[in-house]
Scaffold this motif. Sequence first.
Motif, PDB file in Angstrom:
ATOM      1  N   GLU A  60     -30.175  61.729  -4.787  1.00 38.37           N
ATOM      2  CA  GLU A  60     -31.517  62.310  -4.821  1.00 38.37           C
ATOM      3  C   GLU A  60     -31.454  63.751  -5.330  1.00 38.37           C
ATOM      4  O   GLU A  60     -32.251  64.169  -6.166  1.00 38.37           O
ATOM      5  N   TRP A  61     -30.458  64.491  -4.840  1.00 44.18           N
ATOM      6  CA  TRP A  61     -30.316  65.882  -5.285  1.00 44.18           C
ATOM      7  C   TRP A  61     -30.073  65.950  -6.793  1.00 44.18           C
ATOM      8  O   TRP A  61     -30.610  66.798  -7.499  1.00 44.18           O
ATOM      9  N   MET A  62     -29.267  64.986  -7.291  1.00 43.62           N
ATOM     10  CA  MET A  62     -28.972  64.981  -8.728  1.00 43.62           C
ATOM     11  C   MET A  62     -30.126  64.408  -9.545  1.00 43.62           C
ATOM     12  O   MET A  62     -30.050  64.322 -10.762  1.00 43.62           O
ATOM     13  N   GLN A  63     -31.178  63.987  -8.853  1.00 45.83           N
ATOM     14  CA  GLN A  63     -32.348  63.377  -9.496  1.00 45.83           C
ATOM     15  C   GLN A  63     -32.040  62.063 -10.193  1.00 45.83           C
ATOM     16  O   GLN A  63     -32.627  61.727 -11.226  1.00 45.83           O
ATOM     17  N   ILE A  64     -31.076  61.359  -9.631  1.00 43.32           N
ATOM     18  CA  ILE A  64     -30.764  60.017 -10.119  1.00 43.32           C
ATOM     19  C   ILE A  64     -31.635  59.071  -9.296  1.00 43.32           C
ATOM     20  O   ILE A  64     -31.395  58.865  -8.106  1.00 43.32           O
ATOM     21  N   LYS A  65     -32.667  58.563  -9.943  1.00 47.79           N
ATOM     22  CA  LYS A  65     -33.659  57.781  -9.182  1.00 47.79           C
ATOM     23  C   LYS A  65     -33.382  56.282  -9.274  1.00 47.79           C
ATOM     24  O   LYS A  65     -32.988  55.766 -10.316  1.00 47.79           O
ATOM     25  N   LEU A  66     -33.629  55.612  -8.160  1.00 48.19           N
ATOM     26  CA  LEU A  66     -33.390  54.165  -8.109  1.00 48.19           C
ATOM     27  C   LEU A  66     -34.655  53.425  -8.509  1.00 48.19           C
ATOM     28  O   LEU A  66     -35.758  53.847  -8.162  1.00 48.19           O
ATOM     29  N   ASP A  67     -34.479  52.299  -9.188  1.00 47.68           N
ATOM     30  CA  ASP A  67     -35.644  51.509  -9.568  1.00 47.68           C
ATOM     31  C   ASP A  67     -35.975  50.422  -8.553  1.00 47.68           C
ATOM     32  O   ASP A  67     -36.898  49.648  -8.756  1.00 47.68           O
ATOM     33  N   ASP A  68     -35.194  50.363  -7.480  1.00 43.85           N
ATOM     34  CA  ASP A  68     -35.502  49.413  -6.413  1.00 43.85           C
ATOM     35  C   ASP A  68     -34.777  49.884  -5.157  1.00 43.85           C
ATOM     36  O   ASP A  68     -33.920  50.764  -5.225  1.00 43.85           O
ATOM     37  N   ASP A  69     -35.103  49.258  -4.038  1.00 44.21           N
ATOM     38  CA  ASP A  69     -34.414  49.624  -2.793  1.00 44.21           C
ATOM     39  C   ASP A  69     -32.932  49.299  -2.927  1.00 44.21           C
ATOM     40  O   ASP A  69     -32.566  48.333  -3.606  1.00 44.21           O
ATOM     41  N   PRO A  70     -32.081  50.069  -2.236  1.00 43.69           N
ATOM     42  CA  PRO A  70     -30.649  49.753  -2.310  1.00 43.69           C
ATOM     43  C   PRO A  70     -30.354  48.372  -1.721  1.00 43.69           C
ATOM     44  O   PRO A  70     -31.038  47.931  -0.798  1.00 43.69           O
ATOM     45  N   VAL A  71     -29.344  47.725  -2.292  1.00 43.34           N
ATOM     46  CA  VAL A  71     -28.891  46.427  -1.771  1.00 43.34           C
ATOM     47  C   VAL A  71     -27.690  46.717  -0.861  1.00 43.34           C
ATOM     48  O   VAL A  71     -26.838  47.527  -1.204  1.00 43.34           O
ATOM     49  N   TYR A  72     -27.663  46.089   0.306  1.00 39.06           N
ATOM     50  CA  TYR A  72     -26.525  46.241   1.214  1.00 39.06           C
ATOM     51  C   TYR A  72     -25.729  44.948   1.183  1.00 39.06           C
ATOM     52  O   TYR A  72     -26.221  43.902   1.602  1.00 39.06           O
ATOM     53  N   GLN A  73     -24.515  45.034   0.662  1.00 35.31           N
ATOM     54  CA  GLN A  73     -23.701  43.835   0.496  1.00 35.31           C
ATOM     55  C   GLN A  73     -23.470  43.122   1.833  1.00 35.31           C
ATOM     56  O   GLN A  73     -23.430  41.902   1.898  1.00 35.31           O
ATOM     57  N   SER A  74     -23.367  43.905   2.893  1.00 32.15           N
ATOM     58  CA  SER A  74     -23.078  43.311   4.210  1.00 32.15           C
ATOM     59  C   SER A  74     -24.172  42.341   4.645  1.00 32.15           C
ATOM     60  O   SER A  74     -23.934  41.444   5.445  1.00 32.15           O
ATOM     61  N   LYS A  75     -25.372  42.533   4.106  1.00 29.76           N
ATOM     62  CA  LYS A  75     -26.470  41.642   4.508  1.00 29.76           C
ATOM     63  C   LYS A  75     -26.454  40.335   3.718  1.00 29.76           C
ATOM     64  O   LYS A  75     -27.290  39.466   3.924  1.00 29.76           O
ATOM     65  N   ARG A  76     -25.533  40.252   2.778  1.00 33.95           N
ATOM     66  CA  ARG A  76     -25.543  39.077   1.891  1.00 33.95           C
ATOM     67  C   ARG A  76     -24.345  38.152   2.138  1.00 33.95           C
ATOM     68  O   ARG A  76     -24.104  37.212   1.370  1.00 33.95           O
ATOM     69  N   ILE A  77     -23.642  38.413   3.217  1.00 32.55           N
ATOM     70  CA  ILE A  77     -22.424  37.647   3.483  1.00 32.55           C
ATOM     71  C   ILE A  77     -22.680  36.140   3.575  1.00 32.55           C
ATOM     72  O   ILE A  77     -21.916  35.327   3.033  1.00 32.55           O
ATOM     73  N   ALA A  78     -23.787  35.759   4.227  1.00 32.49           N
ATOM     74  CA  ALA A  78     -24.091  34.329   4.383  1.00 32.49           C
ATOM     75  C   ALA A  78     -24.254  33.685   3.003  1.00 32.49           C
ATOM     76  O   ALA A  78     -23.758  32.576   2.753  1.00 32.49           O
ATOM     77  N   LYS A  79     -24.924  34.420   2.105  1.00 32.05           N
ATOM     78  CA  LYS A  79     -25.144  33.906   0.745  1.00 32.05           C
ATOM     79  C   LYS A  79     -23.800  33.757   0.013  1.00 32.05           C
ATOM     80  O   LYS A  79     -23.546  32.767  -0.693  1.00 32.05           O
ATOM     81  N   HIS A  80     -22.944  34.752   0.190  1.00 31.62           N
ATOM     82  CA  HIS A  80     -21.635  34.690  -0.469  1.00 31.62           C
ATOM     83  C   HIS A  80     -20.832  33.489   0.028  1.00 31.62           C
ATOM     84  O   HIS A  80     -20.202  32.773  -0.755  1.00 31.62           O
ATOM     85  N   LYS A  81     -20.892  33.277   1.331  1.00 24.83           N
ATOM     86  CA  LYS A  81     -20.136  32.170   1.916  1.00 24.83           C
ATOM     87  C   LYS A  81     -20.653  30.838   1.360  1.00 24.83           C
ATOM     88  O   LYS A  81     -19.865  29.959   0.964  1.00 24.83           O
ATOM     89  N   GLU A  82     -21.959  30.748   1.295  1.00 23.53           N
ATOM     90  CA  GLU A  82     -22.587  29.516   0.790  1.00 23.53           C
ATOM     91  C   GLU A  82     -22.105  29.219  -0.643  1.00 23.53           C
ATOM     92  O   GLU A  82     -21.737  28.096  -0.964  1.00 23.53           O
ATOM     93  N   LEU A  83     -22.083  30.270  -1.457  1.00 22.99           N
ATOM     94  CA  LEU A  83     -21.666  30.060  -2.855  1.00 22.99           C
ATOM     95  C   LEU A  83     -20.170  29.776  -2.979  1.00 22.99           C
ATOM     96  O   LEU A  83     -19.742  29.023  -3.866  1.00 22.99           O
ATOM     97  N   ALA A  84     -19.391  30.346  -2.091  1.00 26.29           N
ATOM     98  CA  ALA A  84     -17.944  30.069  -2.118  1.00 26.29           C
ATOM     99  C   ALA A  84     -17.736  28.577  -1.827  1.00 26.29           C
ATOM    100  O   ALA A  84     -16.933  27.900  -2.498  1.00 26.29           O
TER     101      ALA A  84
END
Length: 453
Positions: free
Chosen positions: A61-85
């Motif tokens: 934020e200080w560097m003014q690098i703006k995000l175009d969407d909310d951050p993704v947290y990989q830890s919340k996607r573990i179930a999806k990863h397991k399913e695809l594995a």
Amino acid sequence: MEITRFAPSPTGHLHIGGARTALFSFLFAKANQGKFLLRFEDTDQERSKDEYVDSILRSLEWMQIKLDDDPVYQSKRIAKHKELAIELYKKGFAYACDCSEEVLTKMREEQIAKKQKPKYNGLNRDKNIEFTDGMVLRFKFPIAGESKFKDLILGDIAINNKEFDDFIILRSDGTPTYNFSAAVDDMDMNITTVIRGDDHITNTLKQINVLAALDATIPSYAHLPMVLAESGKRLSKRDGADDILDYKKNGYLSDALVNYLVRLGWSYGEEEIFSLKKLQEVFNLKDVNSSPSKYSQDLLDWYNNKYLNFLTSKELIAKVKENSGVDFNQIDNGELAISLLAKGANSLNQIAEESIYFFQEPHIKFDSLNIDANKKILFSEFSKQLREIDFEKNEIEKNIKEFLQANDLKFPELGKPLRIILTGRENAPSISELLFILGKETSLKRIEYTLND
Ligand code: GLU
């Protein structure tokens, strides 16, 4: 549309190398009218910390690098990863493996004894073991041929598939491994270009194969050569700051840091000064240098000095106050004083530190000047003349010149002690400007204090 991402592991603050990677990804997206996303690779529960998530977000934020969407947290996607594995396993792109620790250790030891590179030898690859919880899933890495891609910075990269092994994609505790999760997330986030450090080249070759197995579109890749210390060694905490926010704390301007960071490996003709806005138009990957760049504190300071002097005195006053609490509005000629100090300063903090004499009398005793006692009379004479003149910059300068001539003095004979009398410092800006900014009354008060001592 281009979609890029920055994928830090929140196991530490954002440092110089990471900040540059984030900046290049952001700029590449913007220069191509694309989107820039952020993904926290926070699956290492022990080392990932909310504190670092927060500090990385604040740094961007200080560097003014703006995000175009909310951050993704990989830890919340573990179930999806397991399913695809498991899906890859069902489709025959992965296999279950029940090799015990002992079997793996023995395999390793034998390979080392034969001077081979230790890796999983494919023992269970063709055994069709049925997967049950508690087993690992290994990726069936292609055996023949080579894995390759055309790097947007480094050119063609290819490694013989013999160099790889059937790496684990799902651990026995049911959690996915980094190379699998990263590939799945890049696919699901529709990333078109992955920009990251060149320490990830081997990972890229693994991830490309995973993505192919997932039948996903393979993104383009650009690997940034390292940022090294000036010595040519790895950048350590002693070289660049370990936390980008330390630069803020130490009085660097984000525009200066951004300009400096972009020049760590990217050039655009002979130009040196780039605003973030301009960078979002002209940045490209083809002008990124394919060899490592070196961190230079001097160059960063040079940029910060430039950007400090791009600011108006009012802006400088506000920034110095915000950074260190020193308020130039409280002194006479505050705007002139701050502009004068900014000329030679590398940071907002340096301006604040050097400004003390505008706020406090230095109270210099004549004896501490280490000059002949008989010179005292000269200074009295000089101060008498100052009292008489119109306190304009030109007048002051003219008066000093005439005084030097009339008394057959060289400038330092007067200038050096006078600078100490007025500021308490040996290194301070030009005498005539100082006298002018301090004003007649204050200047004479300081000189007289020293002479009457
Ligand atoms: N989490 C990885 C790191 O911090 C970045 C991986 C990537 O950009 O794909 O090095």
